[in-house]
Design a protein around this motif. Structure first.
Motif, short mmCIF file in Angstrom:
data_model
loop_
_atom_site.label_atom_id
_atom_site.label_comp_id
_atom_site.label_asym_id
_atom_site.label_seq_id
_atom_site.Cartn_x
_atom_site.Cartn_y
_atom_site.Cartn_z
N PRO A 155 0.83 -1.21 0.00
CA PRO A 155 0.00 0.00 0.00
C PRO A 155 0.87 1.25 0.00
N ILE A 156 0.44 2.25 -0.78
CA ILE A 156 1.18 3.50 -0.84
C ILE A 156 0.18 4.65 -0.86
N GLY A 157 0.39 5.61 0.01
CA GLY A 157 -0.46 6.81 -0.02
C GLY A 157 -1.70 6.75 0.83
N GLY A 158 -1.99 5.60 1.43
CA GLY A 158 -3.16 5.52 2.30
C GLY A 158 -4.46 5.44 1.54
N PRO A 159 -5.58 5.38 2.25
CA PRO A 159 -6.90 5.31 1.62
C PRO A 159 -7.18 6.53 0.75
N GLN A 160 -8.00 6.36 -0.25
CA GLN A 160 -8.39 7.44 -1.15
C GLN A 160 -9.90 7.59 -1.15
N ARG A 161 -10.36 8.75 -1.60
CA ARG A 161 -11.80 8.99 -1.75
C ARG A 161 -12.03 9.76 -3.04
N PHE A 162 -13.20 9.57 -3.61
CA PHE A 162 -13.63 10.39 -4.73
C PHE A 162 -14.54 11.50 -4.21
N ALA A 163 -14.69 12.53 -5.03
CA ALA A 163 -15.57 13.64 -4.69
C ALA A 163 -16.37 14.05 -5.93
N VAL A 164 -17.66 14.28 -5.74
CA VAL A 164 -18.49 14.87 -6.79
C VAL A 164 -18.49 16.37 -6.55
N ILE A 165 -18.10 17.13 -7.58
CA ILE A 165 -18.00 18.58 -7.41
C ILE A 165 -18.76 19.29 -8.52
N GLY B 118 -13.76 27.79 -2.40
CA GLY B 118 -15.18 28.01 -2.63
C GLY B 118 -15.57 28.09 -4.09
N ARG B 119 -14.68 27.68 -4.98
CA ARG B 119 -14.98 27.75 -6.41
C ARG B 119 -15.87 26.61 -6.86
N VAL B 120 -15.91 25.52 -6.09
CA VAL B 120 -16.85 24.43 -6.32
C VAL B 120 -17.41 23.98 -4.97
N LYS B 121 -18.51 23.24 -5.03
CA LYS B 121 -19.09 22.63 -3.84
C LYS B 121 -19.02 21.11 -3.97
N ARG B 122 -18.94 20.46 -2.83
CA ARG B 122 -18.90 19.00 -2.83
C ARG B 122 -20.31 18.45 -2.61
N LEU B 123 -20.65 17.42 -3.38
CA LEU B 123 -21.99 16.86 -3.35
C LEU B 123 -21.94 15.39 -2.97
N MET B 124 -22.99 14.89 -2.37
CA MET B 124 -23.17 13.46 -2.08
C MET B 124 -21.97 12.85 -1.37
N GLU B 125 -21.40 13.59 -0.43
CA GLU B 125 -20.20 13.11 0.24
C GLU B 125 -20.43 11.79 0.96
N TRP C 201 -19.17 6.14 -12.53
CA TRP C 201 -19.09 6.77 -11.22
C TRP C 201 -19.53 5.76 -10.18
N GLU C 202 -18.64 5.45 -9.24
CA GLU C 202 -18.86 4.36 -8.28
C GLU C 202 -19.19 4.93 -6.90
N PHE C 203 -20.38 4.56 -6.41
CA PHE C 203 -20.83 5.05 -5.11
C PHE C 203 -21.12 3.89 -4.17
N PHE D 146 -16.39 13.95 -11.18
CA PHE D 146 -16.17 12.91 -10.18
C PHE D 146 -14.68 12.60 -10.20
N VAL D 147 -13.95 13.10 -9.19
CA VAL D 147 -12.49 13.05 -9.22
C VAL D 147 -11.96 12.66 -7.84
N PHE D 148 -10.67 12.27 -7.79
CA PHE D 148 -10.03 12.07 -6.50
C PHE D 148 -10.12 13.37 -5.70
N GLU D 149 -10.46 13.25 -4.40
CA GLU D 149 -10.67 14.46 -3.62
C GLU D 149 -9.41 15.31 -3.52
N GLY D 150 -8.24 14.68 -3.67
CA GLY D 150 -7.00 15.46 -3.64
C GLY D 150 -6.92 16.46 -4.78
N TYR D 151 -7.49 16.11 -5.94
CA TYR D 151 -7.50 17.03 -7.07
C TYR D 151 -8.40 18.24 -6.79
#
Length: 300
Positions: free
Chosen positions: A159-169, A255-262, A205-207, A242-247
């Motif tokens: 494992p490298i980098g730890g867990p990841q999450r996606f974000a809908v923006i 505040g240029r985008v909002k996060r949805l369906m977290e 898009w995987e939820f 729908f992107v990696f939350e790090g991006y």
């Protein structure tokens, strides 16, 4: 456990893996007869047969298979610990070539490599960003990075980098114009910025929520192969991404985008560094692995 036991256990693991005393002896730098004597001594002390031997073959017994399943990872961890301790003070030179998807390059490798080069200034690192399923061995890479489920079974994966999450923006302007989706089913009425893989597949898009998974094939006016461009398009109000939350971290903070369906985007295991075989790992790669282990244990 006595010191001789650890050495003999390592010898057993080598013979069991190779299914050959001759190959194991070559690997360990001892004679086949000395190796056979050591294994007999180990079996005698344990009171159980670990290997079936004939003049033509070596096979692992049921007890040997149980021991090997637990022993392999343990010996690898001991070896990694020793390597990490040595590399703290050793000067590492040479080159390290890594193949990784663009997301892993930006979100994981850049911070790691920055620290790696600060520690080993005579090391030269080459990183090739590539979203295709490249054969790292055939193409001359020391290691690759992929999602764990995409790593071939014959590779060593860490494992490298730890867990990841996606974000809908989505941008405030877009949401004011088109409304805010609250669940995956609501995406059917929205303009979605899609991602296409090098093999031609469109990313679904995987939820997941409360243990229930949901994959959505979205529609939209714009498709990219790069998530940085997807974020930029979302900022411009073209649609949802729908992107990696790090991006998305910077534009979310601004505040240029909002996060949805977290609540529909749980963390998942993420990326793995992978490479062929446990033996003869180059010192350049071992230096990277040592740094990874330091960070995962909170020491770095």
């Amino acid at each position: 456990m006595q010191r001789a036991d650890l050495s003999d256990l390592a010898a057993f693991a080598s013979v069991a893996s190779h299914r050959s005393f001759r190959k194991a002896a070559t690997e360990l730098g001892v004679s086949p007869s000395a190796l056979s004597h050591a294994l007999r001594g180990l079996e005698a002390r344990m009171g159980v047969r670990l290997l079936h031997r004939t003049t033509r073959s070596v096979a692992v017994t049921e007890a040997g298979a149980i021991l090997l399943a637990r022993l392999g990872p343990a010996l690898a961890e001991i070896g990694n610990a020793v390597d990490a301790a040595r590399l703290l003070s050793a000067e590492v030179t040479g080159s390290l070539r890594i193949n990784a998807p663009h997301a892993a390059c930006r979100l994981i490798l850049m911070p790691l490599v920055t620290r790696l080069l600060a520690r080993h200034p005579n090391l030269a690192v080459e990183i090739i960003g590539d979203n295709a399923m490249t054969d790292v061995v055939a193409d001359g890479f020391d290691a690759g990075i992929r999602m764990g489920e995409r790593v071939a079974k014959d590779m060593i994966a860490l494992p490298i980098g730890g867990p990841q999450r996606f974000a809908v923006i989505g941008s405030p302007a877009y949401l004011d114009r088109r409304g805010t989706p609250g669940r995956p089913q609501d995406l059917a009425g929205h303009a979605c910025i899609r991602q296409r893989f090098p093999d031609g597949r469109l990313f679904k898009w995987e939820f997941e929520r409360d243990g229930v998974a949901c994959d959505v094939e979205v529609e939209g006016p714009l498709t990219f192969g790069d998530q940085e461009l997807m974020v930029e398009a979302a900022v411009r109000g073209i649609g949802l991404a729908f992107v990696f939350e790090g991006y998305a971290a910077d534009v979310l903070a601004q505040g240029r985008v909002k996060r949805l369906m977290e609540e529909w985007c749980p963390a998942f295991p993420g990326f793995h560094l992978y490479y062929p075989g446990r033996r003869h790992v180059p010192s350049t790669l071992r230096a990277l692995i040592a740094l990874m282990q330091e960070r995962s244990s909170g020491e770095a």
